[in-house]
Write a protein that holds these residues in place. Structure first.
Motif, PDB file in Angstrom:
ATOM      1  N   ASP A  73     -16.192 -37.535  -8.071  1.00  0.00           N
ATOM      2  CA  ASP A  73     -15.283 -38.414  -7.321  1.00  0.00           C
ATOM      3  C   ASP A  73     -14.197 -38.985  -8.245  1.00  0.00           C
ATOM      4  O   ASP A  73     -13.031 -39.106  -7.840  1.00  0.00           O
ATOM      5  CB  ASP A  73     -16.049 -39.558  -6.652  1.00  0.00           C
ATOM      6  CG  ASP A  73     -16.623 -39.155  -5.295  1.00  0.00           C
ATOM      7  OD1 ASP A  73     -16.026 -38.286  -4.627  1.00  0.00           O
ATOM      8  OD2 ASP A  73     -17.670 -39.709  -4.906  1.00  0.00           O
ATOM      9  N   ARG A 146      -5.840 -38.377  -1.265  1.00  0.00           N
ATOM     10  CA  ARG A 146      -5.945 -37.461  -0.118  1.00  0.00           C
ATOM     11  C   ARG A 146      -4.686 -37.502   0.731  1.00  0.00           C
ATOM     12  O   ARG A 146      -4.406 -36.583   1.486  1.00  0.00           O
ATOM     13  CB  ARG A 146      -7.145 -37.872   0.745  1.00  0.00           C
ATOM     14  CG  ARG A 146      -8.482 -37.739   0.046  1.00  0.00           C
ATOM     15  CD  ARG A 146      -9.604 -38.278   0.920  1.00  0.00           C
ATOM     16  NE  ARG A 146     -10.878 -38.232   0.204  1.00  0.00           N
ATOM     17  CZ  ARG A 146     -12.022 -38.688   0.684  1.00  0.00           C
ATOM     18  NH1 ARG A 146     -12.069 -39.233   1.891  1.00  0.00           N
ATOM     19  NH2 ARG A 146     -13.136 -38.594  -0.011  1.00  0.00           N
ATOM     20  N   SER A 209     -18.208 -32.518  -1.584  1.00  0.00           N
ATOM     21  CA  SER A 209     -19.597 -32.959  -1.488  1.00  0.00           C
ATOM     22  C   SER A 209     -20.165 -32.553  -0.131  1.00  0.00           C
ATOM     23  O   SER A 209     -21.283 -32.084  -0.031  1.00  0.00           O
ATOM     24  CB  SER A 209     -19.711 -34.466  -1.694  1.00  0.00           C
ATOM     25  OG  SER A 209     -18.836 -35.158  -0.847  1.00  0.00           O
TER      26      SER A 209
HETATM   27  N1  LIG Z   1     -21.427 -48.469   2.859  1.00  0.00           N
HETATM   28  C1  LIG Z   1     -20.145 -48.484   2.510  1.00  0.00           C
HETATM   29  N2  LIG Z   1     -19.526 -49.658   2.343  1.00  0.00           N
HETATM   30  C2  LIG Z   1     -18.210 -49.703   1.985  1.00  0.00           C
HETATM   31  N3  LIG Z   1     -17.450 -48.612   1.811  1.00  0.00           N
HETATM   32  C3  LIG Z   1     -18.028 -47.412   1.967  1.00  0.00           C
HETATM   33  C4  LIG Z   1     -19.404 -47.282   2.320  1.00  0.00           C
HETATM   34  N4  LIG Z   1     -19.687 -45.951   2.399  1.00  0.00           N
HETATM   35  C5  LIG Z   1     -18.552 -45.287   2.099  1.00  0.00           C
HETATM   36  N5  LIG Z   1     -17.543 -46.154   1.832  1.00  0.00           N
HETATM   37  C6  LIG Z   1     -16.153 -45.832   1.474  1.00  0.00           C
HETATM   38  O1  LIG Z   1     -15.661 -44.864   2.407  1.00  0.00           O
HETATM   39  C7  LIG Z   1     -14.812 -43.912   1.767  1.00  0.00           C
HETATM   40  C8  LIG Z   1     -15.331 -42.484   1.992  1.00  0.00           C
HETATM   41  O2  LIG Z   1     -16.654 -42.371   1.496  1.00  0.00           O
HETATM   42  P1  LIG Z   1     -17.403 -40.974   1.405  1.00  0.00           P
HETATM   43  O3  LIG Z   1     -17.215 -40.209   2.674  1.00  0.00           O
HETATM   44  O4  LIG Z   1     -18.807 -41.210   0.931  1.00  0.00           O
HETATM   45  O5  LIG Z   1     -16.553 -40.250   0.273  1.00  0.00           O
HETATM   46  P2  LIG Z   1     -17.047 -39.137  -0.705  1.00  0.00           P
HETATM   47  O6  LIG Z   1     -17.386 -37.952   0.171  1.00  0.00           O
HETATM   48  O7  LIG Z   1     -15.899 -38.890  -1.607  1.00  0.00           O
HETATM   49  O8  LIG Z   1     -18.241 -39.699  -1.438  1.00  0.00           O
HETATM   50  C9  LIG Z   1     -14.760 -44.324   0.316  1.00  0.00           C
HETATM   51  O9  LIG Z   1     -13.624 -45.164   0.131  1.00  0.00           O
HETATM   52  C10 LIG Z   1     -16.028 -45.147   0.134  1.00  0.00           C
HETATM   53  O10 LIG Z   1     -15.933 -46.085  -0.927  1.00  0.00           O
END
Ligand SMILES: Nc1ncnc2c1ncn2[C@@H]1O[C@H](COP(=O)(O)OP(=O)(O)O)[C@@H](O)[C@H]1O
Ligand SMILES: Cc1ncc(C[n+]2csc(CCOP(=O)(O)OP(=O)(O)O)c2C)c(N)n1
Ligand SMILES: [Mg+2]
Ligand SMILES: [Mg+2]
Ligand SMILES: [Mg+2]
Length: 319
Positions: A73, A146, A209
């Motif tokens: 990331d 993105r 991922s």
């Molecule tokens: N539980 C959460 N609380 C706050 N922000 C979240 C949470 N889960 C994901 N995010 C945020 O949502 C966005 C997308 O996350 P995610 O889909 O997991 O990305 P990646 O596939 O790159 O890991 C990111 O900005 C991440 O920090």
């Protein structure tokens, strides 16, 4: 596991990054971000049974893999890894030695990227969970968002797709260790891509991922563009090309966890990027184009034998 002894054991004797003012051992860490840089912060957790099984993964593998997901990331943001914080929830049946192995796995990878462990938290739990928060630095004009895809861009991807998913399948079938199994157990984030692409003005970037179908939809949505990729151009390892057609398609488009990078750049930048990646030994393939947004919502299309179909987010989703 005695928490206090354990913390003493994992406390580094020195920090590689001179910007660590205070690391492990107080109520919090103190860091002084490198001059002229912005700080990138990412978080990714892995849970036993959801992201890995200890039936076929060692504690060392798990540690490596969870830090690799976080570094991936950081790379997808265009940043250079600096430090990480680890929160673990550990069931009572696991020993201090098990958790030491987990930390060895993280430290092995951290060493190759000069990253410092600067803190964390430890709790007991019913299920093994490792949550990492990692920090990287980036020059403000080199962030890779993105939302930075533009009309006319080429779409590219590093490495080969579906290898980790195929490795997981082989592991579940209890096959002996192989290249694909290693790709699943010990993914290596595309750290050198950040150096290879540092002279390119603008890139949109995402790491894989969940699967390329999901990651491309995220770029299309964030940039308000349509994207078309050609199925025949998607990079596949020759030893996977003989797999049953529908299964291969699923592995390539949606199995995820390859931790490769997918993104877009201008046609002019592509020539430079391809050349730089070859110099760094990074396989990179052009797979499609960014088009003007035509419909109500940004769409990714998959072109196959001159026919276009809409490619929805088919990647992994937590229910
Ligand atoms: N539980 C959460 N609380 C706050 N922000 C979240 C949470 N889960 C994901 N995010 C945020 O949502 C966005 C997308 O996350 P995610 O889909 O997991 O990305 P990646 O596939 O790159 O890991 C990111 O900005 C991440 O920090
Ligand atoms: C035991 C096991 N079952 C299933 C999978 C497949 N799998 C689990 S999570 C996941 C997607 C990636 O995880 P996520 O938490 O969505 O990562 P993020 O997008 O936040 O980086 C995949 C393909 C696996 N790796 N191990
Ligand atoms: Mg995430
Ligand atoms: Mg990501
Ligand atoms: Mg996710």
């Amino acid at each position: 596991m005695k928490e206090f002894d354990f913390i003493k054991q994992i406390t580094p004797s020195f920090y590689k990054q001179s910007s660590v003012v205070k690391g492990i051992g107080d109520d919090g860490a103190v860091i002084k971000p490198p001059n002229g840089h912005e700080l990138v912060v990412v978080a990714d957790a892995m849970v036993e049974g959801v992201h890995f099984s200890l039936d076929y993964m060692s504690f060392h593998d798990v540690g490596h893999r969870v830090l690799a997901a976080n570094v991936s990331d950081l790379c997808a943001m265009g940043s250079t890894p600096l430090y990480y914080i680890v929160t673990i929830s550990v069931p009572t049946q696991y020993t201090k030695e098990d958790i030491s192995q987990l930390y060895n796995g993280m430290q092995g990878l951290a060493k190759s990227f000069n990253m410092d462990l600067i803190g964390g938290d430890t709790t007991s739990s019913d299920q093994l969970m490792i949550s990492i928060t990692a920090f990287g630095s980036v020059l403000s004009n080199q962030k890779r968002l993105r939302s930075q895809a533009e009309l006319g861009d080429l779409v590219f991807v590093t490495g080969y797709l579906g290898e980790s998913g195929y490795g997981l399948h082989l592991l579940e079938k209890k096959e002996p260790d192989s290249y694909f199994i290693n790709r699943h157990k010990r993914p290596v984030p595309r750290y050198h891509f950040i150096q290879a692409s540092s002279r390119i003005d603008r890139l949109s970037l995402n790491d894989i991922s969940d699967g390329i179908s999901t990651e491309l939809n995220e770029i299309a949505e964030a940039s308000s563009v349509d994207i078309t990729i050609n199925y025949s151009q998607l990079p596949v390892h020759t030893d996977m090309a003989t797999l049953q057609e529908d299964w291969l398609r699923e592995l390539v488009l949606s199995a995820g966890e390859d931790f490769e990078l997918v993104g877009t750049c201008s046609k002019e930048a592509w020539v430079q990027l391809e050349d730089a990646c070859h110099q760094f030994n990074i396989p990179i393939t052009s797979i499609g184009q960014v088009r003007m947004q035509a419909g109500e919502r940004p769409t990714v299309k998959l072109r196959e034998e001159e026919r276009d179909i809409v490619l929805d987010r088919e990647g992994y989703e937590h229910s």
